[in-house]
Design an enzyme around this catalytic site. Structure first.
Site, PDB file in Angstrom:
ATOM      1  N   LYS A 126     -12.803 -14.007 -14.563  1.00 58.17           N
ATOM      2  CA  LYS A 126     -11.719 -13.843 -13.579  1.00 58.17           C
ATOM      3  C   LYS A 126     -12.154 -12.796 -12.574  1.00 58.17           C
ATOM      4  O   LYS A 126     -12.961 -11.921 -12.899  1.00 58.17           O
ATOM      5  CB  LYS A 126     -10.446 -13.349 -14.287  1.00 58.17           C
ATOM      6  CG  LYS A 126      -9.188 -13.597 -13.501  1.00 58.17           C
ATOM      7  CD  LYS A 126      -8.684 -14.990 -13.721  1.00 58.17           C
ATOM      8  CE  LYS A 126      -7.499 -15.323 -12.851  1.00 58.17           C
ATOM      9  NZ  LYS A 126      -6.870 -16.580 -13.284  1.00 58.17           N
ATOM     10  N   GLY A 165      -9.009 -20.518  -7.243  1.00 56.17           N
ATOM     11  CA  GLY A 165      -7.862 -19.768  -6.740  1.00 56.17           C
ATOM     12  C   GLY A 165      -7.013 -19.174  -7.847  1.00 56.17           C
ATOM     13  O   GLY A 165      -7.150 -19.500  -9.028  1.00 56.17           O
ATOM     14  N   ASP A 166      -6.140 -18.275  -7.459  1.00 52.08           N
ATOM     15  CA  ASP A 166      -5.092 -17.722  -8.323  1.00 52.08           C
ATOM     16  C   ASP A 166      -4.086 -17.113  -7.341  1.00 52.08           C
ATOM     17  O   ASP A 166      -4.051 -17.554  -6.173  1.00 52.08           O
ATOM     18  CB  ASP A 166      -5.682 -16.664  -9.286  1.00 52.08           C
ATOM     19  CG  ASP A 166      -4.719 -16.281 -10.411  1.00 52.08           C
ATOM     20  OD1 ASP A 166      -4.624 -17.031 -11.387  1.00 52.08           O
ATOM     21  OD2 ASP A 166      -4.036 -15.236 -10.303  1.00 52.08           O
TER      22      ASP A 166
HETATM   23  P1  NDP Z   1       0.579 -18.163  -5.494  1.00 52.72           P
HETATM   24  O1  NDP Z   1      -0.028 -17.003  -4.773  1.00 52.72           O
HETATM   25  O2  NDP Z   1       0.504 -19.501  -4.905  1.00 52.72           O
HETATM   26  O3  NDP Z   1       2.114 -17.855  -5.797  1.00 52.72           O
HETATM   27  C1  NDP Z   1       2.478 -16.727  -6.508  1.00 52.72           C
HETATM   28  C2  NDP Z   1       3.976 -16.665  -6.559  1.00 52.72           C
HETATM   29  O4  NDP Z   1       4.388 -15.659  -7.466  1.00 52.72           O
HETATM   30  C3  NDP Z   1       4.595 -16.275  -5.222  1.00 52.72           C
HETATM   31  O5  NDP Z   1       5.865 -16.848  -5.124  1.00 52.72           O
HETATM   32  C4  NDP Z   1       4.671 -14.773  -5.337  1.00 52.72           C
HETATM   33  O6  NDP Z   1       5.616 -14.167  -4.490  1.00 52.72           O
HETATM   34  C5  NDP Z   1       5.063 -14.602  -6.780  1.00 52.72           C
HETATM   35  N1  NDP Z   1       4.592 -13.313  -7.257  1.00 52.72           N
HETATM   36  C6  NDP Z   1       3.320 -12.872  -7.280  1.00 52.72           C
HETATM   37  N2  NDP Z   1       3.255 -11.620  -7.755  1.00 52.72           N
HETATM   38  C7  NDP Z   1       4.514 -11.279  -8.027  1.00 52.72           C
HETATM   39  C8  NDP Z   1       5.101 -10.115  -8.551  1.00 52.72           C
HETATM   40  N3  NDP Z   1       4.363  -9.035  -8.872  1.00 52.72           N
HETATM   41  N4  NDP Z   1       6.450 -10.120  -8.735  1.00 52.72           N
HETATM   42  C9  NDP Z   1       7.194 -11.200  -8.403  1.00 52.72           C
HETATM   43  N5  NDP Z   1       6.689 -12.332  -7.891  1.00 52.72           N
HETATM   44  C10 NDP Z   1       5.374 -12.368  -7.717  1.00 52.72           C
HETATM   45  O7  NDP Z   1      -0.084 -18.129  -6.945  1.00 52.72           O
HETATM   46  P2  NDP Z   1      -0.130 -19.282  -8.060  1.00 52.72           P
HETATM   47  O8  NDP Z   1       1.077 -20.121  -7.979  1.00 52.72           O
HETATM   48  O9  NDP Z   1      -1.469 -19.878  -8.002  1.00 52.72           O
HETATM   49  O10 NDP Z   1      -0.081 -18.393  -9.387  1.00 52.72           O
HETATM   50  C11 NDP Z   1       1.139 -18.113 -10.071  1.00 52.72           C
HETATM   51  C12 NDP Z   1       0.814 -17.768 -11.520  1.00 52.72           C
HETATM   52  O11 NDP Z   1       0.181 -18.906 -12.124  1.00 52.72           O
HETATM   53  C13 NDP Z   1      -0.134 -16.613 -11.734  1.00 52.72           C
HETATM   54  O12 NDP Z   1       0.221 -15.936 -12.925  1.00 52.72           O
HETATM   55  C14 NDP Z   1      -1.488 -17.288 -11.953  1.00 52.72           C
HETATM   56  O13 NDP Z   1      -2.370 -16.477 -12.685  1.00 52.72           O
HETATM   57  C15 NDP Z   1      -1.048 -18.504 -12.735  1.00 52.72           C
HETATM   58  N6  NDP Z   1      -1.978 -19.643 -12.742  1.00 52.72           N
HETATM   59  C16 NDP Z   1      -2.419 -20.185 -11.576  1.00 52.72           C
HETATM   60  C17 NDP Z   1      -3.265 -21.285 -11.618  1.00 52.72           C
HETATM   61  C18 NDP Z   1      -3.720 -21.973 -10.377  1.00 52.72           C
HETATM   62  O14 NDP Z   1      -4.394 -22.994 -10.499  1.00 52.72           O
HETATM   63  N7  NDP Z   1      -3.378 -21.509  -9.198  1.00 52.72           N
HETATM   64  C19 NDP Z   1      -3.746 -21.834 -12.888  1.00 52.72           C
HETATM   65  C20 NDP Z   1      -3.150 -21.223 -14.059  1.00 52.72           C
HETATM   66  C21 NDP Z   1      -2.316 -20.161 -13.959  1.00 52.72           C
HETATM   67  P3  NDP Z   1       5.144 -13.500  -3.106  1.00 52.72           P
HETATM   68  O15 NDP Z   1       4.950 -14.648  -2.170  1.00 52.72           O
HETATM   69  O16 NDP Z   1       6.257 -12.587  -2.729  1.00 52.72           O
HETATM   70  O17 NDP Z   1       3.881 -12.753  -3.405  1.00 52.72           O
HETATM   71  O1  2IT Z   2      -5.553 -18.967 -14.460  1.00 53.61           O
HETATM   72  C1  2IT Z   2      -6.198 -20.019 -14.208  1.00 53.61           C
HETATM   73  O2  2IT Z   2      -6.467 -20.845 -15.090  1.00 53.61           O
HETATM   74  C2  2IT Z   2      -6.607 -20.255 -12.818  1.00 53.61           C
HETATM   75  N1  2IT Z   2      -6.291 -19.460 -11.949  1.00 53.61           N
HETATM   76  C3  2IT Z   2      -7.432 -21.455 -12.476  1.00 53.61           C
HETATM   77  C4  2IT Z   2      -8.876 -21.229 -12.799  1.00 53.61           C
HETATM   78  C5  2IT Z   2      -9.835 -22.269 -12.307  1.00 53.61           C
HETATM   79  O3  2IT Z   2     -11.037 -21.985 -12.426  1.00 53.61           O
HETATM   80  O4  2IT Z   2      -9.435 -23.327 -11.833  1.00 53.61           O
END
Ligand code: NDP
Ligand code: 2IT
Length: 453
Positions: A126, A165-166
């Site tokens: 990560k 991404g994340d």
């Molecule tokens: P995005 O950046 O697309 O969206 C994040 C969302 O969460 C936004 O609405 C953001 O609000 C909110 N957020 C972030 N930090 C905080 C915080 N400290 N308190 C409250 N709200 C918060 O990210 P993702 O949707 O990609 O990721 C969301 C979660 O999913 C994370 O935990 C990530 O690790 C997990 N994840 C993502 C994957 C992926 O493929 N993208 C895969 C597996 C897990 P704001 O706009 O105000 O920042």
């Molecule tokens: O938390 C996760 O699994 C991710 N942000 C996606 C990782 C990836 O390599 O697609």
């Protein structure tokens, strides 16, 4: 916690002072492993536990960049290469002001077990930085990404470490990062996943985490002969994972009633339909606006301002059948978990990584709620990243249906593996133990095979 894992936990706490999120992630896994290690003296003899909690490599670096006013800004970047026993390091990049070494290590640690559960050849890693993309212009984000990659490129590669991404890193950032990697290396390779679908990205990668989460949850509901039809669902966050979780829930006949961001949450008791979801996608992905604007557009909805230090988040005290935390770590605190239980929620599935505090996890398990832990429930994203790598390696592009079939298959397999391991070593249906033990076993056996490395 018993004789075997207690000293390991003590050592992790001592060697990684102040890294609370990392301690929490390790503690949860060790609690599960405590139930099986007596039966595997070989793993103990070879000190697999001592090795698996230590990253293979941690890279920390300076990222200088210039803002639109010409000021020189500096951020701190990380890549934690946790474990490569099952394949090249694989895991996302997070751009968020809260990013620190503890958060990077917890995410990298979780990723090892998640990637193992996919059944693909993916190690765990990560990365990210404390840069805040909010309020920055596209050109500032581009200059930042170029500077970030100017250091990161030497540590990654299609056979070494493949970021994605994340939080704060989506299609725009992956494009800028890829462009800079290609320019430095003079190579067009699959070094990142989540690329644009016209230049190496897999169909369905944007949707994969949210869709996979709902597929996994549907499998959990099926064990109780239930479906999503007419279920009231709470979704937090409003980014990538939240949007596609909501989209698939709507397709399956559920009613979605909430979204949030770091400033507040909206509750729409009429239900967020496809048209309202399109509004949220445009608001967040194109205008990069705040979820508060949903209430301006749909005035019948409620908006509640929130703060991470609040005693509880209004989302989790709504009446609902299912809850999908899709924002960030520890967003469900003990009080929120209590509210969900009091409201008789049937299912909680984690789209975000470690969104439920430890007390919450224990409470959901005690109350026999269907609880899908992140490393199993949100593995669809990295699984389709693995499929993107396979497509890049063979220079072909699968159809959307092919990828969706494969995603379905992988999520179903993860679900049945978790059930099988929970039955073998814990209580049947304890998906936390099932995921931790199954994910660990595959990585641990690979480590055994590969000697002391
Ligand atoms: P995005 O950046 O697309 O969206 C994040 C969302 O969460 C936004 O609405 C953001 O609000 C909110 N957020 C972030 N930090 C905080 C915080 N400290 N308190 C409250 N709200 C918060 O990210 P993702 O949707 O990609 O990721 C969301 C979660 O999913 C994370 O935990 C990530 O690790 C997990 N994840 C993502 C994957 C992926 O493929 N993208 C895969 C597996 C897990 P704001 O706009 O105000 O920042
Ligand atoms: O938390 C996760 O699994 C991710 N942000 C996606 C990782 C990836 O390599 O697609």
């Amino acid at each position: 916690m018993e004789h075997i894992v207690k000293p390991i936990m003590e050592k992790v706490t001592e060697k990684n002072p102040g890294e609370q999120e990392f301690h929490q992630a390790v503690h949860e896994v060790l609690l599960s492993l405590d139930k099986v290690l007596d039966s595997y003296p070989n793993l103990l003899y070879h000190n697999i536990l001592g090795r698996i909690v230590e990253p293979e490599r941690v890279i920390m670096f300076r990222i200088p960049w210039t803002d639109d006013q010409g000021n020189l800004q500096v951020n701190r970047g990380f890549r934690v290469e946790m474990n490569s026993s099952l394949g090249p390091y694989k895991g996302g990049l997070r751009f968020h002001p809260s990013v620190n070494l503890s958060i990077m290590k917890f995410l990298a640690f979780e990723q090892v077990f998640k990637n193992s559960l996919t059944g693909l050849n993916l190690g765990g890693g990560k990365g990210g930085c404390d840069f805040d993309p909010k309020g920055k212009s596209d050109l500032e984000v581009m200059r930042f990404c170029q500077s970030f990659m100017t250091e990161l490129y030497r540590h990654i590669g299609e056979n070494t470490d493949i970021p994605a991404g994340d939080i704060g890193v989506g299609a725009r950032e992956i494009g800028f990062l890829f462009g800079q990697y290609k320019r430095i290396q003079n190579q067009f390779t699959g070094v990142l996943t989540g690329k644009g679908s016209e230049w190496g990205g897999s169909f369905l990668r944007p949707e994969a985490t949210g869709f996979g989460l709902v597929y996994f949850s549907a499998n959990m509901l099926e064990t109780r002969r239930e479906t999503f039809e007419d279920k009231r669902c709470l979704v937090s966050g409003s980014g990538n994972v939240a949007q596609f979780t909501a989209e698939k829930l709507l397709e399956l006949g559920a009613k979605v009633i909430s979204f949030s961001d770091s400033s507040g949450c909206i509750i729409d008791n009429d239900g967020i339909d496809h048209e309202k979801l399109s509004f949220v996608k445009e608001l967040k992905n194109v205008h990069r606006g705040r979820i508060a604007e949903y209430q301006e557009r749909y005035p019948h909805a409620e908006y509640h301002r929130t703060n991470p230090r609040d005693a509880s988040n209004p989302i989790w005290s709504q009446k609902a059948d299912c809850a999908f935390p899709c924002a960030t770590q520890n967003e469900i605190n003990p009080k929120d978990a209590q509210h969900l239980v009091e409201n008789n929620v049937t299912l909680v599935a984690e789209g975000a990584n470690m969104p439920t505090c430890e007390e919450g996890v224990q409470l959901f398990i005690e109350r026999n709620i269907l609880f899908g832990p992140a490393k199993a429930a949100n593995a669809g994203g990295v699984a389709v990243s693995g499929l993107e790598m396979a497509q890049n390696g063979s220079r072909i592009r699968w159809t959307r249906n092919q990828v969706d079939d494969e995603l379905h298959r992988i999520m179903k397999k993860i679900h049945s593996t978790c059930l099988e391991y929970s039955k073998l070593y814990s209580d049947e249906g304890n998906y936390v133990d099932g995921a931790n033990i199954a994910g660990f076993m595959r990585a641990a056996n690979a480590m055994l095979d590969q000697g002391y490395v």
